[in-house]
Design a protein around this motif. Structure first.
Motif, PDB file in Angstrom:
ATOM      1  N   TYR A   1     -16.589 -28.887 -15.311  1.00 25.35           N
ATOM      2  CA  TYR A   1     -17.983 -27.761 -15.281  1.00 25.35           C
ATOM      3  C   TYR A   1     -19.176 -26.979 -15.949  1.00 25.35           C
ATOM      4  N   PHE A   2     -18.116 -26.961 -17.004  1.00 21.64           N
ATOM      5  CA  PHE A   2     -18.384 -26.303 -17.971  1.00 21.64           C
ATOM      6  C   PHE A   2     -19.419 -27.226 -19.437  1.00 21.64           C
ATOM      7  N   ARG A   3     -19.454 -28.781 -18.712  1.00 24.85           N
ATOM      8  CA  ARG A   3     -19.833 -29.727 -20.122  1.00 24.85           C
ATOM      9  C   ARG A   3     -20.949 -30.221 -19.287  1.00 24.85           C
ATOM     10  N   SER A   4     -21.975 -30.325 -20.050  1.00 26.54           N
ATOM     11  CA  SER A   4     -23.473 -30.885 -19.287  1.00 26.54           C
ATOM     12  C   SER A   4     -22.854 -32.201 -19.638  1.00 26.54           C
ATOM     13  N   GLU A   5     -22.300 -33.202 -19.862  1.00 27.88           N
ATOM     14  CA  GLU A   5     -22.523 -34.314 -19.738  1.00 27.88           C
ATOM     15  C   GLU A   5     -22.054 -35.040 -18.180  1.00 27.88           C
ATOM     16  N   ASN A   6     -21.276 -33.739 -17.965  1.00 28.32           N
ATOM     17  CA  ASN A   6     -20.250 -34.744 -16.621  1.00 28.32           C
ATOM     18  C   ASN A   6     -21.703 -34.029 -15.819  1.00 28.32           C
ATOM     19  N   GLN A   7     -22.274 -33.676 -16.030  1.00 34.27           N
ATOM     20  CA  GLN A   7     -23.506 -33.819 -14.431  1.00 34.27           C
ATOM     21  C   GLN A   7     -23.160 -32.947 -13.059  1.00 34.27           C
ATOM     22  N   LEU A   8     -21.616 -32.154 -13.286  1.00 28.57           N
ATOM     23  CA  LEU A   8     -21.344 -31.666 -12.166  1.00 28.57           C
ATOM     24  C   LEU A   8     -22.125 -30.610 -11.496  1.00 28.57           C
ATOM     25  N   GLU A   9     -21.741 -30.510  -9.986  1.00 25.15           N
ATOM     26  CA  GLU A   9     -23.378 -28.721  -9.730  1.00 25.15           C
ATOM     27  C   GLU A   9     -21.295 -27.993  -8.718  1.00 25.15           C
ATOM     28  N   THR A  10     -21.750 -27.656  -8.317  1.00 24.65           N
ATOM     29  CA  THR A  10     -21.756 -25.881  -7.597  1.00 24.65           C
ATOM     30  C   THR A  10     -22.539 -25.707  -6.588  1.00 24.65           C
ATOM     31  N   ARG A  11     -22.081 -25.748  -4.750  1.00 25.89           N
ATOM     32  CA  ARG A  11     -23.467 -25.539  -4.414  1.00 25.89           C
ATOM     33  C   ARG A  11     -22.226 -23.654  -3.527  1.00 25.89           C
ATOM     34  N   GLY A  12     -22.824 -22.756  -3.037  1.00 26.06           N
ATOM     35  CA  GLY A  12     -22.103 -21.165  -2.385  1.00 26.06           C
ATOM     36  C   GLY A  12     -22.780 -20.929  -1.771  1.00 26.06           C
ATOM     37  N   VAL A  13     -22.398 -20.429  -0.389  1.00 29.86           N
ATOM     38  CA  VAL A  13     -23.339 -19.603   0.463  1.00 29.86           C
ATOM     39  C   VAL A  13     -22.605 -17.957   0.162  1.00 29.86           C
ATOM     40  N   VAL A  14     -23.746 -17.279  -0.786  1.00 33.18           N
ATOM     41  CA  VAL A  14     -23.134 -15.598  -0.563  1.00 33.18           C
ATOM     42  C   VAL A  14     -23.988 -14.802  -0.012  1.00 33.18           C
ATOM     43  N   ILE A  15     -23.403 -13.552   1.151  1.00 35.38           N
ATOM     44  CA  ILE A  15     -23.922 -12.736   2.095  1.00 35.38           C
ATOM     45  C   ILE A  15     -22.863 -11.425   1.099  1.00 35.38           C
ATOM     46  N   TYR A  16     -24.254 -10.309   0.974  1.00 34.57           N
ATOM     47  CA  TYR A  16     -24.118  -9.181   0.290  1.00 34.57           C
ATOM     48  C   TYR A  16     -24.464  -8.449   1.801  1.00 34.57           C
ATOM     49  N   PHE A  17     -23.545  -7.259   2.079  1.00 38.20           N
ATOM     50  CA  PHE A  17     -24.298  -6.324   3.278  1.00 38.20           C
ATOM     51  C   PHE A  17     -23.376  -4.681   2.932  1.00 38.20           C
ATOM     52  N   PRO A  18     -24.059  -3.518   2.562  1.00 39.57           N
ATOM     53  CA  PRO A  18     -23.629  -2.455   1.971  1.00 39.57           C
ATOM     54  C   PRO A  18     -22.675  -1.653   2.420  1.00 39.57           C
ATOM     55  N   GLU A  19     -22.357  -0.676   1.904  1.00 39.81           N
ATOM     56  CA  GLU A  19     -20.725  -0.397   2.494  1.00 39.81           C
ATOM     57  C   GLU A  19     -20.574   0.189   3.342  1.00 39.81           C
ATOM     58  N   ASN A  20     -22.625   1.303   3.561  1.00 40.23           N
ATOM     59  CA  ASN A  20     -22.186   2.121   4.771  1.00 40.23           C
ATOM     60  C   ASN A  20     -22.668   1.175   6.218  1.00 40.23           C
ATOM     61  N   PHE A  21     -22.450  -0.262   6.483  1.00 40.35           N
ATOM     62  CA  PHE A  21     -22.940  -0.911   7.130  1.00 40.35           C
ATOM     63  C   PHE A  21     -22.683   0.094   8.851  1.00 40.35           C
ATOM     64  N   LEU A  22     -21.213  -0.112   8.982  1.00 39.68           N
ATOM     65  CA  LEU A  22     -20.830   0.452   9.950  1.00 39.68           C
ATOM     66  C   LEU A  22     -21.017   1.832  10.381  1.00 39.68           C
ATOM     67  N   ASN A  23     -22.246   2.631   9.319  1.00 43.84           N
ATOM     68  CA  ASN A  23     -21.279   4.123   9.201  1.00 43.84           C
ATOM     69  C   ASN A  23     -22.391   4.684  10.260  1.00 43.84           C
ATOM     70  N   ASP A  24     -23.503   3.993  10.677  1.00 41.97           N
ATOM     71  CA  ASP A  24     -24.712   5.093  11.867  1.00 41.97           C
ATOM     72  C   ASP A  24     -24.377   4.425  12.571  1.00 41.97           C
ATOM     73  N   SER A  25     -24.449   4.994  13.595  1.00 40.41           N
ATOM     74  CA  SER A  25     -25.632   4.406  15.221  1.00 40.41           C
ATOM     75  C   SER A  25     -26.045   3.674  14.808  1.00 40.41           C
ATOM     76  N   PRO A  26     -26.198   2.443  15.874  1.00 40.36           N
ATOM     77  CA  PRO A  26     -25.477   2.779  17.809  1.00 40.36           C
ATOM     78  C   PRO A  26     -24.093   1.714  16.778  1.00 40.36           C
ATOM     79  N   PHE A  27     -23.588   2.220  15.906  1.00 42.64           N
ATOM     80  CA  PHE A  27     -22.237   1.279  14.499  1.00 42.64           C
ATOM     81  C   PHE A  27     -20.946   2.333  15.162  1.00 42.64           C
ATOM     82  N   ILE A  28     -20.755   2.994  15.180  1.00 45.19           N
ATOM     83  CA  ILE A  28     -19.421   3.853  15.754  1.00 45.19           C
ATOM     84  C   ILE A  28     -19.290   3.964  17.136  1.00 45.19           C
ATOM     85  N   PHE A  29     -20.197   3.052  17.832  1.00 45.15           N
ATOM     86  CA  PHE A  29     -18.936   2.929  19.243  1.00 45.15           C
ATOM     87  C   PHE A  29     -18.049   1.953  19.078  1.00 45.15           C
TER      88      PHE A  29
END
Length: 290
Positions: free
Chosen positions: A79-107
């Motif tokens: 993948y690091f050799r340009s003559e190969n013309q390879l491609e990658t694809r990925g989907v990434v989701i980032y969400f914060p460390e305190n995602f479930l720390n606050d209401s209403p997620f404490i329930f």
């Protein structure tokens, strides 16, 4: 002088961030960050590092990592050799460390998701039908905006939380003892190993890249990676051998020498030690599943 704190990947006015990553190869930097991350590979192959775990990855690989869990999806050299013309694809989701720390997620209704996020500090691999369901939700989420994105994320996490098609990646006792200031040092060592594992790899050269004596580097590496440098190198080579057994018709001797092993007997012994199978047993079992 203290390093400035890294800014979050998530914009200040957003609850989360989703990206469609298309490039010749994935990020080459071994790193960790304060956000949760859900990543799925749509195109691309290579070697995956999560915590103290090393294994091959390919299309369909899906992993949830918790805050400050070191990780790297390193593509194969082609993948690091340009003559190969390879491609990658990925989907990434980032969400914060305190995602479930606050209401209403404490329930109580959110307890399964809370347990899942606690487990993600070891990294979680998602497979089977759950993998396909979550991939569809992630692709749908790319086309959504506003509250719909948060609803999609909750649906994704609920799907994973109630699935029995997931497994922890890092060993149960794994603790990230790295400091942010060491990311560059460890990144150089990873680069060196991945660029040279098929040939000669020198402990002295690795120690030099880390700017440490051999003895100091050996102690440093083992304390951070929960294994010796020699064991780390062996696991990289075994992961590559597994990939060759999946993707090629090379015989076992060719796989061994292409993965950096000098003798077939040593390869067979180490392969069985780490996979509990001979190379041929491993190949046959993989073919039965795929």
């Amino acid at each position: 002088m203290r390093k400035p704190l890294k800014k979050s990947r998530i914009p200040e006015n957003k609850a989360l961030l989703i990206k469609d990553l298309v490039a010749p190869y994935f990020d080459v930097n071994w790193h960790f960050h304060s956000e949760y991350q859900l990543f799925t590979v749509l195109k691309g192959r290579g070697t995956r590092f999560v915590g103290d775990n090393i294994q091959a990855f390919r299309e369909g690989d899906m992993v949830l990592t918790g805050p400050n869990l070191p990780h790297l999806w390193r593509n194969d050299p082609a993948y690091f050799r340009s003559e190969n013309q390879l491609e990658t694809r990925g989907v990434v989701i980032y969400f914060p460390e305190n995602f479930l720390n606050d209401s209403p997620f404490i329930f109580k209704e959110f307890e399964p998701i809370s347990v899942l996020l606690e487990q993600s500090r070891f990294g979680i691999e998602i497979g089977g039908e759950t993998n396909l369901q979550v991939k569809k939700l992630m692709l749908d989420m790319l086309q959504s905006s506003g509250p719909s994105q948060v609803i999609h994320l909750l649906s994704i996490l609920e799907t994973i939380a109630h699935s029995n098609e997931k497994q922890l990646i890092a060993n149960p006792g794994y603790i990230n003892s790295h400091k942010e200031s060491e990311e560059d040092r460890m990144g150089k060592v990873h680069d060196y190993v991945m660029n040279h594992f098929q040939g000669k790899v020198s402990l002295e050269d690795a120690a030099g890249l880390a700017n440490l004596s051999v003895s100091a580097f050996s102690r440093f590496f083992k304390s951070r990676m929960n294994r010796s440098f020699s064991d780390f190198l062996t696991e990289v080579r075994i992961a590559h051998a597994c990939k060759l057994l999946h993707d090629t018709d090379l015989n076992v001797s060719e796989v061994a020498f292409s993965s950096g092993f000098h003798t077939l007997s040593n390869f067979n012994r180490l392969f069985r030690q780490r996979t509990q199978k001979t190379p041929l047993e491993y190949r046959k079992e993989y073919q039965l599943h795929f």
